[in-house]
Design an enzyme around this catalytic site. Structure first.
Site, PDB file in Angstrom:
ATOM      1  N   LYS A  82       0.850  -1.188   0.000  1.00  0.00           N
ATOM      2  CA  LYS A  82       0.000   0.000   0.000  1.00  0.00           C
ATOM      3  C   LYS A  82       0.888   1.241   0.000  1.00  0.00           C
ATOM      4  O   LYS A  82       1.889   1.303   0.730  1.00  0.00           O
ATOM      5  CB  LYS A  82      -0.903  -0.038   1.226  1.00  0.00           C
ATOM      6  N   SER A 155      -9.539   1.621   3.060  1.00  0.00           N
ATOM      7  CA  SER A 155      -8.798   2.479   2.165  1.00  0.00           C
ATOM      8  C   SER A 155      -7.816   1.703   1.298  1.00  0.00           C
ATOM      9  O   SER A 155      -7.250   2.242   0.355  1.00  0.00           O
ATOM     10  CB  SER A 155      -8.026   3.510   2.990  1.00  0.00           C
ATOM     11  N   SER A 179     -10.144  -1.108   6.964  1.00  0.00           N
ATOM     12  CA  SER A 179      -9.533  -0.918   5.647  1.00  0.00           C
ATOM     13  C   SER A 179      -8.674  -2.061   5.147  1.00  0.00           C
ATOM     14  O   SER A 179      -8.159  -2.003   4.031  1.00  0.00           O
ATOM     15  CB  SER A 179      -8.719   0.380   5.632  1.00  0.00           C
TER      16      SER A 179
END
Length: 470
Positions: A82, A155, A179
């Site tokens: 990420k 997210s 997330s």
């Protein structure tokens, strides 16, 4: 194996072939990069592709394995992280235009540990702005590979999409309110939100530090165990990282026989849409059929925490962004700008009430774990969220609380969870459930997850993509 099979192969399968020199790390990395070239222009999972670095690391892995210097299950395996994990010499934007040109001079601890394990870094995966609920308007959001009309989860949207579409063998995500779990659920992949502190947060852009967790997103519980083993452990750069020894999460017998799994039927099915309830009941029945003891348990209510999560998170986020907000507020997207403005004005009394509520919830959960080994709950009460529905949820405080009902309380308690697919809705979008464990019982989660996935095939289903249907 053809390229699609290589790109969807699990870590254990790949590592055996790599260790025996039956598969070249260079060949494997090349297959993934070719797939990214073909599919990512439509899926938008990657923020940055590190093609040259990946090939360099793959060549290094091949040379090391050739010399008998095999490092373990991740050696030569292509991964992605990420884009809030710092990467030395590689842009790390955290989904924010304000950080678009930020190039760290050091790696996050989790990136260092993946490198030390011999993993090959394919690139950085897209996320919502600042790891909150909406993508920056200048960024093209990732696309759900099962259905472009449906939510990817937040997210860690790019991590969920890339893992589901075979654009990496494994990825890292982060979870502050759900997330890791939301994108795992919506994209049909498997993820572990570890115990808070089990994985170092050093070099990871914060959202709300007391709630932030970093963990693996993969296509099986077994793979998640391999990645967690590589990234977990004490870190001198993060004093909150737990010093407990890191076990081999895939060691031991794969069985749930006799395992006590707590289910609060009234709580987990109240207000839950029928397809979700049916899929979760199917998971419960599967585990019972494998010998688990399904035990009725009264869970502490986490609804006040879910409803108050926005206040707590926005207050912590306002602190995390104080170097650039409000001084550079015009460079923020509308959603995150509004969220931080709210956080700066949250009264201390509201935060004190939430802190007490969190303590009460954690104590009630700990008491429950005196009766059971694991707890089973859904991830979302709502079936397959469309993009329109998801936008409404992320902009309405009442809807945010409802969406976080089964996720945010376990961020407040710091409890480890394992999310796995357990069905599909009428539109063909995945449905998931999660197992929750006592602190530092991730090995128990991995064992239960492996047993469940050995007996079911939900995690083996693949979205119909051009590269696979040609």
């Amino acid at each position: 194996m053809n390229n699609a099979e290589l790109c969807y192969a699990g870590i254990s399968q790949l590592s055996q072939r790599l260790a025996r020199k039956q598969l070249s790390p260079v060949e494997l990395a090349g297959a993934l990069l070719d797939r990214i070239d073909e599919l990512d222009p439509q899926l938008h999972a990657y923020a940055t592709l590190t093609r040259d670095l990946a090939m360099e690391q793959a060549k290094q892995a091949e040379a090391e394995i050739g010399r008998g210097e095999y490092r373990g299950p991740l050696h030569g395996v292509p991964v992605a992280v990420k884009d809030l994990c710092f990467t030395r010499g590689i842009p790390t934007a955290a989904g924010m235009r304000i950080h678009a040109n930020f190039v760290p001079d050091h790696d996050a601890t989790v990136v260092t540990r993946l490198r030390d394990a011999g993993a090959v870094l394919l690139g950085k995966l897209q996320l919502t702005e600042g790891a909150m609920a909406a993508h920056h308007p200048d960024i093209t959001p990732p696309v759900n590979p099962w259905s472009a009309a449906h939510w990817t989860g937040v997210s860690s949207s790019g991590s969920g999409v890339a893992t589901a579409a075979g654009l990496c063998t494994a990825s890292l995500g982060s979870d502050t309110g759900g997330s890791i779990r939301f994108p795992c659920a919506m994209n049909g992949v498997t993820g572990i939100k570890p115990t808070w502190g089990r994985v170092s947060r050093y070099g990871v852009f914060p959202l709300a530090p007391t709630l932030d967790h970093v963990g693996p997103m993969t296509r099986s519980a077994e793979d998640a165990g391999h990645v967690l083993h590589a990234i977990a452990g004490a870190d001198e750069n993060d004093t909150t990282a737990l010093r407990n020894p890191v076990p081999d999460y895939n060691a031991g017998e794969v069985s749930v026989r006799g395992l006590r799994i707590g289910v609060d039927a009234r709580e987990i099915f109240d207000g839950v849409e029928a397809p979700v309830a049916e899929a979760v009941r199917g998971a419960i029945d599967s585990l019972a059929g494998l010998g688990a003891r399904i035990t009725e348990l009264k869970l502490p209510s986490g609804r006040a925490l879910a409803e108050g999560w926005g206040a707590w998170c926005s207050a912590e986020a306002a602190v995390a962004h104080e170097a650039t907000f409000p001084a550079r507020a015009d460079e923020y997207g509308e959603y995150l700008r509004g969220f931080l403005s709210v956080g700066a004005a949250i009264p201390g009394t509201a935060l004190a009430r939430l802190a007490l509520e969190a303590r009460v919830f954690a104590a009630g959960l700990a008491a429950g774990f005196e009766q059971v080994d694991l707890v089973l709950v859904p991830v979302l009460a709502t079936v397959g969220l469309s993009l329109e529905m998801a936008n409404r949820i992320t902009t309405s405080p009442a809807d945010v609380g409802a969406a976080l009902r089964f996720t945010a309380p376990f961020d407040f308690s710091g409890s480890p969870t394992l999310t796995m697919p357990c069905g599909f809705d009428a539109a063909g979008v995945p449905i998931a459930f999660q197992l929750v464990a006592p602190h530092l019982a991730e090995a128990r989660l991995v064992t239960a997850g492996r047993a469940y996935q050995d007996a079911t095939d939900w995690h083996r289903r693949r979205p119909a993509l051009g590269a696979d249907s040609a």
